[in-house]
Design a protein around this motif. Structure first.
Motif, PDB file in Angstrom:
ATOM      1  N   ARG A 184     113.997  60.310  80.792  1.00 40.71           N
ATOM      2  CA  ARG A 184     114.982  60.081  79.727  1.00 40.71           C
ATOM      3  C   ARG A 184     114.327  60.379  78.374  1.00 40.71           C
ATOM      4  N   PRO A 185     115.126  60.595  77.343  1.00 42.96           N
ATOM      5  CA  PRO A 185     114.547  60.821  76.005  1.00 42.96           C
ATOM      6  C   PRO A 185     113.744  59.612  75.545  1.00 42.96           C
ATOM      7  N   ASN A 186     112.698  59.865  74.787  1.00 44.61           N
ATOM      8  CA  ASN A 186     111.935  58.815  74.105  1.00 44.61           C
ATOM      9  C   ASN A 186     111.056  57.946  75.016  1.00 44.61           C
ATOM     10  N   VAL A 187     110.899  58.338  76.281  1.00 50.43           N
ATOM     11  CA  VAL A 187     110.081  57.497  77.185  1.00 50.43           C
ATOM     12  C   VAL A 187     108.588  57.749  76.991  1.00 50.43           C
ATOM     13  N   LYS A 233     107.127  61.270  77.107  1.00 50.19           N
ATOM     14  CA  LYS A 233     106.655  62.453  77.845  1.00 50.19           C
ATOM     15  C   LYS A 233     105.716  63.296  76.990  1.00 50.19           C
ATOM     16  N   SER A 234     106.155  63.549  75.755  1.00 52.23           N
ATOM     17  CA  SER A 234     105.343  64.404  74.876  1.00 52.23           C
ATOM     18  C   SER A 234     104.024  63.725  74.545  1.00 52.23           C
ATOM     19  N   SER A 235     104.051  62.387  74.358  1.00 49.83           N
ATOM     20  CA  SER A 235     102.802  61.661  74.079  1.00 49.83           C
ATOM     21  C   SER A 235     101.846  61.827  75.255  1.00 49.83           C
ATOM     22  N   VAL A 246     102.063  68.747  70.947  1.00 48.97           N
ATOM     23  CA  VAL A 246     103.516  68.778  70.688  1.00 48.97           C
ATOM     24  C   VAL A 246     103.945  67.617  69.800  1.00 48.97           C
ATOM     25  N   LEU A 247     105.112  67.810  69.222  1.00 43.27           N
ATOM     26  CA  LEU A 247     105.663  66.780  68.308  1.00 43.27           C
ATOM     27  C   LEU A 247     106.058  65.524  69.071  1.00 43.27           C
ATOM     28  N   VAL A 248     105.694  64.398  68.476  1.00 39.29           N
ATOM     29  CA  VAL A 248     106.064  63.108  69.043  1.00 39.29           C
ATOM     30  C   VAL A 248     106.792  62.352  67.943  1.00 39.29           C
ATOM     31  N   SER A 249     107.940  61.741  68.254  1.00 35.68           N
ATOM     32  CA  SER A 249     108.573  60.906  67.238  1.00 35.68           C
ATOM     33  C   SER A 249     109.443  59.864  67.914  1.00 35.68           C
ATOM     34  N   SER A 250     109.834  58.871  67.132  1.00 34.99           N
ATOM     35  CA  SER A 250     110.669  57.803  67.711  1.00 34.99           C
ATOM     36  C   SER A 250     112.133  58.245  67.792  1.00 34.99           C
ATOM     37  N   ILE A 251     112.408  59.467  67.304  1.00 39.45           N
ATOM     38  CA  ILE A 251     113.793  59.966  67.364  1.00 39.45           C
ATOM     39  C   ILE A 251     114.048  60.520  68.760  1.00 39.45           C
ATOM     40  N   SER A 252     115.073  60.011  69.365  1.00 37.40           N
ATOM     41  CA  SER A 252     115.443  60.469  70.702  1.00 37.40           C
ATOM     42  C   SER A 252     115.820  61.950  70.662  1.00 37.40           C
ATOM     43  N   LEU A 275     105.211  54.754  84.989  1.00 35.83           N
ATOM     44  CA  LEU A 275     105.713  53.713  84.096  1.00 35.83           C
ATOM     45  C   LEU A 275     104.899  53.746  82.808  1.00 35.83           C
ATOM     46  N   ASN A 276     105.595  54.037  81.709  1.00 34.27           N
ATOM     47  CA  ASN A 276     104.890  54.216  80.433  1.00 34.27           C
ATOM     48  C   ASN A 276     105.167  53.028  79.492  1.00 34.27           C
ATOM     49  N   LYS A 277     104.493  53.039  78.358  1.00 34.91           N
ATOM     50  CA  LYS A 277     104.601  52.004  77.320  1.00 34.91           C
ATOM     51  C   LYS A 277     104.172  50.650  77.887  1.00 34.91           C
ATOM     52  N   ASP A 278     103.030  50.696  78.510  1.00 35.28           N
ATOM     53  CA  ASP A 278     102.408  49.549  79.159  1.00 35.28           C
ATOM     54  C   ASP A 278     102.155  48.392  78.187  1.00 35.28           C
ATOM     55  N   ASP A 279     102.015  48.719  76.878  1.00 34.48           N
ATOM     56  CA  ASP A 279     101.710  47.689  75.879  1.00 34.48           C
ATOM     57  C   ASP A 279     102.946  46.886  75.468  1.00 34.48           C
ATOM     58  N   VAL A 297      97.996  53.318  80.825  1.00 37.08           N
ATOM     59  CA  VAL A 297      97.556  52.044  80.255  1.00 37.08           C
ATOM     60  C   VAL A 297      97.159  52.190  78.791  1.00 37.08           C
ATOM     61  N   GLY A 298      97.533  51.190  77.980  1.00 40.62           N
ATOM     62  CA  GLY A 298      97.055  51.156  76.589  1.00 40.62           C
ATOM     63  C   GLY A 298      98.112  51.566  75.600  1.00 40.62           C
ATOM     64  N   ALA A 299      97.796  51.333  74.334  1.00 37.91           N
ATOM     65  CA  ALA A 299      98.750  51.674  73.278  1.00 37.91           C
ATOM     66  C   ALA A 299      98.706  53.168  73.016  1.00 37.91           C
ATOM     67  N   ARG A 300      99.660  53.655  72.222  1.00 37.01           N
ATOM     68  CA  ARG A 300      99.826  55.113  72.127  1.00 37.01           C
ATOM     69  C   ARG A 300      98.610  55.871  71.603  1.00 37.01           C
ATOM     70  N   GLU A 301      97.856  55.266  70.660  1.00 42.23           N
ATOM     71  CA  GLU A 301      96.722  56.024  70.105  1.00 42.23           C
ATOM     72  C   GLU A 301      95.532  56.089  71.060  1.00 42.23           C
TER      73      GLU A 301
HETATM   74  N1  LIG Z   1     104.462  51.341  72.265  1.00 38.31           N
HETATM   75  C1  LIG Z   1     104.313  52.551  72.814  1.00 38.31           C
HETATM   76  N2  LIG Z   1     104.961  53.595  72.264  1.00 38.31           N
HETATM   77  C2  LIG Z   1     104.792  54.806  72.810  1.00 38.31           C
HETATM   78  C3  LIG Z   1     103.957  55.023  73.945  1.00 38.31           C
HETATM   79  N3  LIG Z   1     104.026  56.345  74.273  1.00 38.31           N
HETATM   80  C4  LIG Z   1     104.852  56.926  73.379  1.00 38.31           C
HETATM   81  N4  LIG Z   1     105.321  56.003  72.489  1.00 38.31           N
HETATM   82  C5  LIG Z   1     106.248  56.234  71.365  1.00 38.31           C
HETATM   83  O1  LIG Z   1     107.528  56.525  71.865  1.00 38.31           O
HETATM   84  C6  LIG Z   1     108.208  57.437  71.012  1.00 38.31           C
HETATM   85  C7  LIG Z   1     108.665  58.624  71.817  1.00 38.31           C
HETATM   86  O2  LIG Z   1     107.550  59.339  72.276  1.00 38.31           O
HETATM   87  P1  LIG Z   1     107.624  60.849  72.753  1.00 38.31           P
HETATM   88  O3  LIG Z   1     106.345  61.161  73.368  1.00 38.31           O
HETATM   89  O4  LIG Z   1     108.094  61.715  71.643  1.00 38.31           O
HETATM   90  O5  LIG Z   1     108.782  60.713  73.843  1.00 38.31           O
HETATM   91  P2  LIG Z   1     109.497  61.848  74.674  1.00 38.31           P
HETATM   92  O6  LIG Z   1     109.744  61.312  76.022  1.00 38.31           O
HETATM   93  O7  LIG Z   1     108.776  63.110  74.570  1.00 38.31           O
HETATM   94  O8  LIG Z   1     110.886  61.966  73.941  1.00 38.31           O
HETATM   95  P3  LIG Z   1     111.919  63.210  73.864  1.00 38.31           P
HETATM   96  O9  LIG Z   1     111.172  64.401  73.401  1.00 38.31           O
HETATM   97  O10 LIG Z   1     112.917  62.741  72.883  1.00 38.31           O
HETATM   98  O11 LIG Z   1     112.514  63.381  75.213  1.00 38.31           O
HETATM   99  C8  LIG Z   1     107.216  57.784  69.915  1.00 38.31           C
HETATM  100  O12 LIG Z   1     107.481  56.991  68.807  1.00 38.31           O
HETATM  101  C9  LIG Z   1     105.881  57.427  70.533  1.00 38.31           C
HETATM  102  O13 LIG Z   1     104.914  57.117  69.555  1.00 38.31           O
HETATM  103  C10 LIG Z   1     103.281  53.884  74.479  1.00 38.31           C
HETATM  104  O14 LIG Z   1     102.541  53.952  75.467  1.00 38.31           O
HETATM  105  N5  LIG Z   1     103.487  52.689  73.883  1.00 38.31           N
END
Ligand SMILES: Nc1nc2c(ncn2[C@@H]2O[C@H](COP(=O)(O)OP(=O)(O)OP(=O)(O)O)[C@@H](O)[C@H]2O)c(=O)[nH]1
Ligand SMILES: [Mg+2]
Length: 461
Positions: free
Chosen positions: A226-229, A231-233, A244-250, A331-335, A359-363
């Motif tokens: 799904r969007p924003n889960v 994937k790009s991170s 690639v670009l990462v943002s909180s925008i879906s 399963l992502n966003k473990d934090d 595992v861990g926060a995004r950075e």
């Molecule tokens: N708290 C938390 N935020 C995360 C994590 N991974 C990614 N994010 C945040 O989630 C948001 C979406 O991340 P993306 O990597 O752009 O998500 P995506 O699945 O590629 O989204 P789309 O390109 O819209 O499909 C960004 O604000 C990231 O910083 C994580 O492990 N923990």
């Protein structure tokens, strides 16, 4: 016809410390003798001689070089060969080659050294093909498969199958001769047992092709979800770069972005895709349509979930779309506070495989579990059992498929109430011909067989 003596640069064109020029053919040593000094009184083979390459017309030294000579029968091509190790400037090596051509050497065609090695019997066809694969290898696993093939692994396996077919064929041919006089006196098991064994060997080789293909061409791993889960991170973390670009925008990712990577010694093409959802706008819909097409070509799909977000009907729709393909759940966003768990995912989708965690926060993400998951998937698809041989070339696969079909027909004939011995012999000839073709020895088809047949007769008959 006496073959031409050929010469070519064996190292890559361009500048380098050293360039190696090879000559092969009956005049290889004589040509080098005209332009290398001091020419040893009685040259030893495989000895490196330091000296000068000179132009006999101007009598000027062109370069300080090392020269080695190889005798016919003990060189790569099986012919007399010489190697000149000169300084690697592009201009320098070109000048030396031009001089060799002026003395009668011919420009070697692509692959001609290996072709000569095959024609002189130094390599069989599978080994010659392995040389090309070895040179083109881009990963550890590909290199290992090519090296094993060059060492004769596949040739040995085909030779063992041929011995078995030859014995069977000789017995069947003798049986045909005796049939009119004495009736069939060969037991059915003597026909069927070796055929069943051969069929199993053939199937194992054909199965290995799938593994071989992954070794050779690598695997496409696609990140979907799904969007924003995230994937790009994840793609950025796996590539260890801000790709690639990462943002909180879906809907941030619209197009497919692919990048090469090596995991478990295998080439991986990792792709990030647009998140899949009910599209709100035209551009989103286009991106999603593209993702769906990409998923069809995936060798492995990593379906990513955000553990802080509840599942809904669309997740079921999404899972139904990918479940027929090889996939792993992640399963992502473990934090973040969990709303869904691994067990819930497994239950909801009746999914038996592992749920990987990032595992861990995004950075400072720890992607070791993701890498381990992809690695074990790749290993399950590429494992080479210690004694098993792999086939990597389409040509081998096509020929072995023909062998397999003919073996099936031969077995059916052998199981007839009265084995149809004439037709069976015809199928065995086909099998033998296709096996010989794999190693490039099909011209032996009639010669070799006569010896085998007559060896079955007793002395004096
Ligand atoms: N708290 C938390 N935020 C995360 C994590 N991974 C990614 N994010 C945040 O989630 C948001 C979406 O991340 P993306 O990597 O752009 O998500 P995506 O699945 O590629 O989204 P789309 O390109 O819209 O499909 C960004 O604000 C990231 O910083 C994580 O492990 N923990
Ligand atoms: Mg994205």
């Amino acid at each position: 016809m006496i073959p031409e003596t050929i010469a070519a640069l064996s190292t890559p064109a361009g500048s380098g410390g050293i360039a190696i020029i090879r000559l092969s053919g009956p005049r290889a040593h004589a040509i080098v003798e005209q332009v290398f000094r001091p020419w040893p009184l009685r040259p030893d083979f495989f000895h490196l001689y330091l000296g000068y390459f000179y132009d006999p017309v101007s009598n000027r030294n062109l370069d300080q070089v090392l020269v080695t000579l190889m005798p016919p029968g003990r060189s790569y091509t099986g012919e007399a060969m010489a190697e000149i190790h000169c300084h690697g400037g592009a201009y320098n090596s070109k000048k030396i080659l031009t001089l060799l051509f002026s003395l009668g050497a011919q420009i070697a065609a692509p692959g001609e050294f290996t072709k000569r090695a095959y024609l002189s019997g130094r390599l069989d066809l599978t080994q010659a093909e392995a040389v090309a694969s070895l040179i083109a290898a881009e990963s550890e696993a590909e290199l290992a498969a090519a090296t094993a093939q060059l060492a004769g692994g596949l040739s040995d396996c085909i030779s063992r199958m041929l011995i078995s077919i030859n014995q069977l064929l000789a017995a069947v041919e003798v049986e045909i001769d005796l049939l009119a006089e004495e009736g069939l006196n060969y037991s059915r098991e003597n026909l069927t047992d070796p055929l069943v064994k051969l069929e199993r060997q053939c199937r194992e080789l054909l199965d290995s092709y799938q593994r071989g293909r992954i070794l050779q061409t690598g695997i496409k791993v696609v990140l979907a979800g799904r969007p924003n889960v995230g994937k790009s991170s994840l793609l950025n973390a796996l590539l260890a770069e801000d790709r690639v670009l990462v943002s909180s925008i879906s809907g941030t990712t619209r197009d497919i972005v692919s990048a090469p990577l090596e995991i478990a010694g295998i080439k991986v093409e990792l792709s990030d895709t647009a998140g899949l959802d009910k599209p709100q706008a035209e551009l989103e819909a286009l991106g999603m349509a593209r993702t769906e097409r990409w998923l069809e070509q995936a060798g492995l799909i990593l379906l990513v979930f955000d553990q802080s977000r509840a599942l809904n009907d669309f997740d079921d729709e999404l899972y139904a779309k990918i479940k027929a393909k090889s996939h792993l759940l992640l399963l992502n966003k473990d934090d973040l506070e969990p709303v869904i768990t691994a067990a819930q995912l497994q239950e909801r989708f009746s999914y038996q495989g592992p749920v990987l965690r990032c595992v861990g926060a995004r950075e400072r993400v720890d992607i070791s579990e993701v890498i381990a998951g992809i690695t074990s998937f790749i290993k399950s698809r590429t494992t080479v059992f210690p004694d098993s041989v792999m086939i990597c070339q389409q040509r081998h696969f096509d020929l072995l498929s023909k062998v397999s079909e003919a073996l099936g027909r031969a077995l059916a004939l052998a199981y007839e109430t009265v084995p149809l011995i004439d037709m069976l012999a015809e199928e065995l000839h086909q099998i033998r011909f296709h096996l010989l073709k794999i190693t490039g020895r099909e011209h032996d088809a009639s010669e070799g067989l006569l010896d085998i047949i007559f060896s079955q007769f007793c002395v004096g008959k």
